[in-house]
Design an enzyme around this catalytic site. Structure first.
Site, PDB file in Angstrom:
ATOM      1  CB  CYS A 114      -1.000  -0.040   1.147  1.00  0.00           C
ATOM      2  SG  CYS A 114      -0.314  -0.251   2.796  1.00  0.00           S
ATOM      3  NE  ARG A 120      -3.970   2.304   2.297  1.00  0.00           N
ATOM      4  CZ  ARG A 120      -3.790   3.477   1.723  1.00  0.00           C
ATOM      5  NH1 ARG A 120      -4.685   3.945   0.873  1.00  0.00           N
ATOM      6  NH2 ARG A 120      -2.715   4.186   1.958  1.00  0.00           N
TER       7      ARG A 120
END
Length: 174
Positions: A114, A120
């Protein structure tokens, strides 16, 4: 489950690299002192990356797409926001399937990234470990935390807790 090979201990980065058949994962931190990014195709070739899962597709500093990588590297982009209100659950199963298929491929090696590698991408790797490796959220977190400080935002953690309940709740308990 062996997450990390000793000879790789000096490699550092903000990316998750999974390789091998189902039970061999490693986290590599800072490929070449942090200068290597998912945008450096030469370094990706050097590390044998065959697949990329970008959990910040379209975000600032994230330029990748299938056209950029060509036929050499399979690309899957998820335009996830690192926001507590962002619904990442809709990507848990498709992203996990992509990781699973990448690892099943001959010499499959996937880079999951990410922007910072803390929220994430770890959330998606945790979902994969839960869905395909049958680990509880606690076990998956423990595994990743042995090798890197991660910090999925509280919204992603709540979504992973819900996934944990969905996957591991005893159907006979009412």
């Amino acid at each position: 489950m062996d997450l990390y090979k000793k000879q790789d201990a000096d490699v550092r980065s903000d990316y998750w690299i999974c390789q091998g058949k189902y039970k061999h994962y490693k986290y590599e931190s800072n490929l070449d002192n942090g200068k290597v990014t998912a945008h450096n195709k030469e370094e990706l070739r050097r590390y044998g990356i065959t697949h990329i899962l970008n959990a910040a597709h379209g975000a600032w500093g994230s330029k990748g797409n299938q056209t950029f990588y060509g036929s050499e590297i399979s690309y899957y982009g998820i335009a996830a926001e690192d926001d507590v209100d962002f619904d990442l659950t809709v990507y848990f199963h498709p992203a996990s399937e992509y990781i699973h298929q990448a690892l099943k491929a001959p010499k499959g090696k996937i880079l999951v990234h990410c922007v910072l590698g803390k929220s994430r991408s770890p959330a998606l790797v945790l979902a994969y470990l839960m869905i395909y490796q049958n680990l509880s959220l606690a076990d998956a977190l423990e595994m990743l935390l042995q090798h890197r400080a991660i910090s999925p935002n509280r919204g992603f953690l709540k979504q992973l807790q819900d996934l944990d309940l969905e996957l591991f709740l005893d159907p006979f308990v009412i």
